[in-house]
Design an enzyme around this catalytic site. Structure first.
Site, PDB file in Angstrom:
ATOM      1  N   LYS A 228     -34.922  20.602  48.725  1.00  0.00           N
ATOM      2  CA  LYS A 228     -35.548  20.712  47.404  1.00  0.00           C
ATOM      3  C   LYS A 228     -34.508  20.497  46.300  1.00  0.00           C
ATOM      4  O   LYS A 228     -34.748  19.791  45.316  1.00  0.00           O
ATOM      5  CB  LYS A 228     -36.211  22.091  47.278  1.00  0.00           C
ATOM      6  CG  LYS A 228     -36.693  22.461  45.901  1.00  0.00           C
ATOM      7  CD  LYS A 228     -37.868  21.625  45.449  1.00  0.00           C
ATOM      8  CE  LYS A 228     -38.180  21.929  43.992  1.00  0.00           C
ATOM      9  NZ  LYS A 228     -39.262  21.106  43.475  1.00  0.00           N
ATOM     10  N   CYS A 286     -38.153  23.090  36.521  1.00  0.00           N
ATOM     11  CA  CYS A 286     -37.397  22.707  37.727  1.00  0.00           C
ATOM     12  C   CYS A 286     -36.121  21.948  37.392  1.00  0.00           C
ATOM     13  O   CYS A 286     -35.029  22.371  37.761  1.00  0.00           O
ATOM     14  CB  CYS A 286     -38.267  21.858  38.636  1.00  0.00           C
ATOM     15  SG  CYS A 286     -39.592  22.806  39.395  1.00  0.00           S
TER      16      CYS A 286
HETATM   17  N1  NAD Z   1     -43.588  24.459  38.002  1.00  0.00           N
HETATM   18  C1  NAD Z   1     -43.254  23.468  38.797  1.00  0.00           C
HETATM   19  O1  NAD Z   1     -43.519  22.294  38.513  1.00  0.00           O
HETATM   20  C2  NAD Z   1     -42.569  23.706  40.108  1.00  0.00           C
HETATM   21  C3  NAD Z   1     -42.505  22.665  41.043  1.00  0.00           C
HETATM   22  C4  NAD Z   1     -41.913  22.896  42.264  1.00  0.00           C
HETATM   23  C5  NAD Z   1     -41.348  24.134  42.550  1.00  0.00           C
HETATM   24  N2  NAD Z   1     -41.401  25.135  41.620  1.00  0.00           N
HETATM   25  C6  NAD Z   1     -40.819  26.424  41.977  1.00  0.00           C
HETATM   26  O2  NAD Z   1     -41.910  27.274  42.322  1.00  0.00           O
HETATM   27  C7  NAD Z   1     -41.623  28.627  41.916  1.00  0.00           C
HETATM   28  C8  NAD Z   1     -42.739  29.135  41.030  1.00  0.00           C
HETATM   29  O3  NAD Z   1     -42.780  28.332  39.863  1.00  0.00           O
HETATM   30  P1  NAD Z   1     -43.966  28.473  38.806  1.00  0.00           P
HETATM   31  O4  NAD Z   1     -43.793  27.357  37.840  1.00  0.00           O
HETATM   32  O5  NAD Z   1     -45.266  28.623  39.499  1.00  0.00           O
HETATM   33  O6  NAD Z   1     -43.566  29.880  38.133  1.00  0.00           O
HETATM   34  P2  NAD Z   1     -44.509  30.844  37.274  1.00  0.00           P
HETATM   35  O7  NAD Z   1     -43.597  31.663  36.445  1.00  0.00           O
HETATM   36  O8  NAD Z   1     -45.578  30.029  36.599  1.00  0.00           O
HETATM   37  O9  NAD Z   1     -45.223  31.754  38.368  1.00  0.00           O
HETATM   38  C9  NAD Z   1     -44.623  32.801  39.024  1.00  0.00           C
HETATM   39  C10 NAD Z   1     -45.660  33.906  39.179  1.00  0.00           C
HETATM   40  O10 NAD Z   1     -45.135  34.921  40.015  1.00  0.00           O
HETATM   41  C11 NAD Z   1     -45.571  36.176  39.512  1.00  0.00           C
HETATM   42  N3  NAD Z   1     -44.704  37.224  40.052  1.00  0.00           N
HETATM   43  C12 NAD Z   1     -43.465  37.601  39.644  1.00  0.00           C
HETATM   44  N4  NAD Z   1     -42.994  38.579  40.426  1.00  0.00           N
HETATM   45  C13 NAD Z   1     -43.943  38.837  41.351  1.00  0.00           C
HETATM   46  C14 NAD Z   1     -44.047  39.729  42.448  1.00  0.00           C
HETATM   47  N5  NAD Z   1     -43.056  40.553  42.748  1.00  0.00           N
HETATM   48  N6  NAD Z   1     -45.182  39.716  43.163  1.00  0.00           N
HETATM   49  C15 NAD Z   1     -46.215  38.881  42.877  1.00  0.00           C
HETATM   50  N7  NAD Z   1     -46.158  38.009  41.852  1.00  0.00           N
HETATM   51  C16 NAD Z   1     -45.053  37.975  41.105  1.00  0.00           C
HETATM   52  C17 NAD Z   1     -45.504  36.002  38.013  1.00  0.00           C
HETATM   53  O11 NAD Z   1     -46.290  36.966  37.347  1.00  0.00           O
HETATM   54  C18 NAD Z   1     -46.025  34.575  37.865  1.00  0.00           C
HETATM   55  O12 NAD Z   1     -47.422  34.543  37.678  1.00  0.00           O
HETATM   56  C19 NAD Z   1     -40.261  28.577  41.258  1.00  0.00           C
HETATM   57  O13 NAD Z   1     -39.267  28.925  42.191  1.00  0.00           O
HETATM   58  C20 NAD Z   1     -40.115  27.133  40.845  1.00  0.00           C
HETATM   59  O14 NAD Z   1     -38.773  26.748  40.741  1.00  0.00           O
HETATM   60  C21 NAD Z   1     -42.020  24.954  40.422  1.00  0.00           C
END
Ligand code: NAD
Length: 460
Positions: A228, A286
Site C-alpha cells: 500500500k 492518503c
Molecule cells: N480515504 C481514502 O481514500 C482512503 C483510501 C485508501 C485507504 N485509506 C485508509 O483507510 C483508513 C480509513 O480512512 P478513512 O478515510 O475511511 O478515515 P475516516 O476518518 O473517514 O474513518 C475512520 C472512522 O473510524 C472511526 N473510529 C475511530 N476510532 C474507532 C474505534 N476505536 N472503533 C471504531 N471506529 C473508530 C471514526 O469515527 C471514523 O468514522 C485510513 O488508514 C486511510 O489511510 C483511505
C-alpha cells in the site's frame, strides 16, 4: 476445532460466503468503511457498521451518510431500507459476524509519524468479542509489522484465542480512490497478506464471492502493508514529476499534457510509460501522509530516504505556484488580484468528491482571502459544514451566481457539474476578458478560448 469461516475447509467457506450464511462487521464507518459496508450489503450480505461516533451510527440507521461519494447515498438508503445494513456503537455485534473488517483512521502525527491509537482501541474492543472461527481483516493504511506486532497481540490477549489457530488474521490494504470508490472496490484486485494460509484463503474466497475480484496473496501481512505504501509513494512521486514538467513547460511555452500524452506511448518494462497529470496540488487523506509513513519507516532503520521528501515537497509547492499564475494572468490583463472579483470553482481535494480533508485548495483560497479580492466560492459536492474547514466565505448556491462579473474563474476541483453550464454562458456572465485558470486541466483550452476566456491550465 474452531467453527465459522476460519475453522472451515475451503469448500465450506466457499459455500458459507456464496450462500451469505454469515455477517460482516465493518469497524470504523468513515469514508472507506461506509463504501465497503454499503457495497457488501448491496451484494446481499448482512453488514453491521461499528463506529465510536454516535452521529455516524444515527445517520446510517436513518439510511443517510455524510460521505460524499458518487452513488453511495443510494446504496446506503437502499441497504438500510431492506434491512441488510445497520450501524451501532456496540462492539458486541462482532460476536455474530464471521468476518470483521477494520478501517479506522491512521492520521499523521506532529513529527510525521503514523498515529495508530485508533487501531489499538479498535483491536482491543474487537478482541473482547472475538469468537473462534472469526476472520479479522485490517484495511487501514499502517506501517509494516502493525498487523503482526501491534494488532495480533492485542487481539490474542483480549480474546484468549490464537491467530492462525483459532481465528484468522490478515492485512488487505484498501487501494480505491475517492470519486470512483464503488467502481474501484469491485474491480481492483485485493492484496492479501495473512498470518497463515487458511486466513489468506478465507479472505480470497470472501473477496471473490462478494466483490467479484481476484486476490494477490503475498507472503505475510508486513508485505501487504508495504504494498500500500509503495502504491501511494509511486502516485505521489509520479504526480510530482508531472508537476515539475508542467512548470518547465509553462516557462518554455509548451503544452505539458501533449508532452505527457505522447511520452506515455513508449513501452517500458512490459507496460507503457504512465506519467500522470499535473494539477494545482495533491491532497486528501492518503497521498499527503503515506509518503511520510515511508520516510518515517526509513528513519526508523537508519535510512535517509530522498524520494518521499521530494514528492511531498514538490507537490506542496503547487498551490502557491497556482496563485502565482493567477497573479501573472491578471497582471497581463492590467488587473491586480486585490482589485479583482475572483470565482473559485471546487474546493474538495479532488474532482467529484466532497472530501476537504487536507485539501490543497485551502492554501489557494487562504491566499485569495488574504489578498483582499472579492471572492466567491462554489462547490456542489461539499457540505456547508465541511466547506467551513476551507473558507469562512459561505458557498455560492450555484455556478452562475459565483461566476457573475468575475475577472477570474479559478477551477480548483474539476467536478463534472462544472461542465454542464456551457462555457459561452459562463463567459457571458463573467467580466469581459475574464481569466480562466484551470487548476485541474479539466477543460478544453480551445473551447474556453473560443468562448472568450483568457485560458491557462497547469503546464499548458
Ligand atoms: N480515504 C481514502 O481514500 C482512503 C483510501 C485508501 C485507504 N485509506 C485508509 O483507510 C483508513 C480509513 O480512512 P478513512 O478515510 O475511511 O478515515 P475516516 O476518518 O473517514 O474513518 C475512520 C472512522 O473510524 C472511526 N473510529 C475511530 N476510532 C474507532 C474505534 N476505536 N472503533 C471504531 N471506529 C473508530 C471514526 O469515527 C471514523 O468514522 C485510513 O488508514 C486511510 O489511510 C483511505
Amino acid at each position: 476445532m474452531a467453527q465459522g469461516a476460519f475453522g472451515s475447509s475451503d469448500a465450506e467457506i466457499d459455500l458459507l460466503v456464496r450462500g451469505m450464511r454469515s455477517g460482516i462487521a465493518v469497524v470504523g464507518f468513515g469514508y472507506i468503511g461506509t463504501v465497503i459496508g454499503a457495497v457488501l450489503a448491496d451484494r446481499g450480505w448482512p453488514v453491521t457498521g461499528i463506529d465510536v461516533r454516535q452521529s455516524v451510527v444515527d445517520d446510517i440507521n436513518q439510511g443517510k451518510t455524510a460521505v460524499a461519494e458518487p452513488g453511495l447515498s443510494d446504496l446506503v438508503a437502499h441497504s438500510v431500507r431492506n434491512g441488510r445494513l445497520r450501524a451501532t456503537t456496540d462492539f458486541s455485534a462482532v460476536a455474530e459476524n464471521d468476518f470483521v473488517i477494520v478501517n479506522v483512521g491512521t492520521p499523521l502525527g506532529p513529527d510525521y509519524e503514523p498515529i495508530v491509537d485508533d487501531i489499538k482501541a479498535a483491536a482491543q474492543a474487537v478482541g473482547q468479542h472475538l469468537r473462534p472461527g472469526h476472520v479479522i481483516i485490517l484495511k487501514s493504511t499502517v506501517p509494516p509489522d502493525t498487523t503482526e506486532t501491534l494488532v495480533r497481540p492485542i487481539l490474542e490477549e483480549a480474546s484468549g484465542l490464537q491467530a492462525g489457530v483459532d481465528f484468522g488474521l490478515a492485512f488487505c490494504p484498501e487501494r480505491l480512490a475517492e470519486g470512483q470508490a464503488i467502481h474501484e472496490l469491485t474491480s481492483i484486485p485485493v492484496v492479501v497478506g495473512a498470518v497463515d494460509e487458511r486466513s489468506a484463503r478465507a479472505c480470497a474466497t470472501l473477496w471473490r464471492q462478494t466483490l467479484g475480484v481476484d486476490s494477490v496473496i503475498v507472503d505475510d501481512p508486513r508485505t501487504a502493508e508495504m504494498v500500500k505504501l509503495a502504491d501511494n509513494l509511486w502516485v505521489d512521486l509520479n504526480v510530482a514529476m508531472a508537476n515539475e514538467l508542467a512548470k518547465l513547460c509553462d516557462q518554455l511555452g509548451m503544452d505539458a499534457l501533449q508532452v505527457i500524452e505522447a511520452a506515455n506511448t513508449m513501452p517500458k518494462g512490459g507496460n507503457p510509460v504512465n506519467i500522470l497529470r499535473p494539477s494545482m496540488g495533491v491532497g486528501g487523506y492518503c497521498l499527503t501522509k503515506d509518503p511520510w509513513f515511508v520516510n518515517h519507516l526509513g528513519e526508523s532503520v537508519g535510512l535517509k530516504l530522498s524520494i518521499p521528501r521530494t514528492s511531498r515537497t514538490v507537490n506542496d509547492t503547487m498551490p502557491a505556484y497556482t496563485y502565482g499564475l493567477l497573479t501573472e494572468l491578471l497582471a497581463d490583463q492590467g488587473k491586480s488580484i486585490e482589485a479583482s472579483r475572483i470565482a473559485v470553482l471546487g474546493i474538495a481535494f479532488k474532482n467529484n468528491t466532497g472530501d476537504c480533508r487536507l485539501t490543497p485548495t485551502k492554501y489557494v483560497v487562504s491566499l485569495l482571502e488574504q489578498s483582499g479580492c472579492q471572492l466567491s466560492v462554489h462547490d456542489p459536492w461539499v457540505a456547508e459544514e465541511e466547506a467551513q474547514t476551507v473558507t469562512s466565505i459561505p458557498l455560492s448556491p450555484d455556478i452562475e451566481s459565483a461566476v457573475k462579473d468575475a475577472d477570474a474563474l479559478v477551477v480548483l476541483a474539476g467536478h463534472r457539474e462544472f461542465h454542464k453550464t456551457p462555457l459561452t454562458r459562463l463567459a457571458e456572465l463573467a467580466a469581459t476578458g475574464c481569466v480562466f485558470l484551470d487548476g485541474r486541466n479539466s477543460f478544453d483550452p480551445a473551447a474556453a478560448r473560443a468562448a472568450g476566456f483568457v485560458y491557462k491550465g497547469i503546464g499548458r
